[in-house]
Design a protein around this motif. Structure first.
Motif, short mmCIF file in Angstrom:
data_model
loop_
_atom_site.label_atom_id
_atom_site.label_comp_id
_atom_site.label_asym_id
_atom_site.label_seq_id
_atom_site.Cartn_x
_atom_site.Cartn_y
_atom_site.Cartn_z
N GLN A 69 4.80 -78.66 27.62
CA GLN A 69 4.62 -77.70 28.57
C GLN A 69 4.94 -78.15 30.03
OE1 GLN A 69 0.50 -76.31 28.66
NE2 GLN A 69 1.10 -74.69 29.83
N LEU A 88 12.63 -71.74 24.90
CA LEU A 88 11.54 -70.77 24.11
C LEU A 88 12.48 -69.94 23.07
CD1 LEU A 88 9.80 -69.43 27.35
CD2 LEU A 88 9.01 -71.27 25.78
N LEU A 91 12.63 -72.35 20.03
CA LEU A 91 11.28 -72.28 19.34
C LEU A 91 11.11 -71.09 18.48
CD1 LEU A 91 9.15 -73.93 22.12
CD2 LEU A 91 9.68 -75.11 20.05
N VAL A 96 6.06 -70.53 20.15
CA VAL A 96 5.84 -70.43 21.55
C VAL A 96 4.17 -70.50 21.74
CG1 VAL A 96 5.84 -69.21 23.61
CG2 VAL A 96 7.88 -69.64 22.44
N GLU A 97 3.80 -69.69 21.02
CA GLU A 97 2.31 -69.38 20.90
C GLU A 97 1.52 -70.56 20.65
OE1 GLU A 97 -1.13 -66.38 19.64
OE2 GLU A 97 0.78 -65.67 19.34
N LEU A 101 2.63 -72.23 24.99
CA LEU A 101 3.64 -71.87 25.98
C LEU A 101 3.68 -70.48 26.52
CD1 LEU A 101 6.52 -74.23 24.57
CD2 LEU A 101 5.16 -74.82 26.42
N GLN A 105 6.10 -68.80 29.20
CA GLN A 105 6.91 -67.59 28.79
C GLN A 105 6.87 -66.44 29.85
OE1 GLN A 105 6.11 -65.54 25.15
NE2 GLN A 105 8.07 -65.47 24.75
#
Length: 118
Positions: A69, A88, A91, A96-97, A101, A105
């Protein structure tokens, strides 16, 4: 055979993890993509071997979290939106969640929107 390939992919994940001082460089080169490919490979072979590697993969991904992050935020501040977008995308939405992150996003989407307005 699938169980052996799954174990090899998990070992590759461990081998491909960067040290925290090398994380930013690692994110910008093939190491990160190789890592995520190994995640996909481990999950694929685990499914074929009727195994669950979710916990093992998540533990390895969690090791990326402390540095990921701040690096992504730094890249956003520097205007390196393509690099952040690539991170992103590599990933994937669900990770991402998991890696916390979503704010990165959202910031990226906001900055992309501002660019479009210019």
């Amino acid at each position: 055979w699938h169980q052996e390939k799954m174990a090899q992919a998990l070992q590759s994940l461990k081998d491909l993890l960067p040290t925290s001082d090398k994380m930013e460089q690692w994110l910008g080169n093939a190491g990160f993509e190789d890592f995520m490919d190994a995640v996909d490979l481990a999950e694929f072979h685990a499914q074929r071997a009727q195994q669950d590697v979710t916990k093992a993969v998540n533990l390895l991904l969690e090791q990326l979290r402390p540095n990921l992050q701040p690096i992504a935020q730094k890249l956003l501040r520097q205007g390196q939106l393509d690099k952040v977008e690539n991170i992103l995308a590599t990933l994937g939405a669900s990770r991402v969640e998991v890696l916390g992150l979503l704010n990165v996003q959202q910031d990226l989407q906001r900055l992309r929107g501002l660019d479009l307005l210019k």
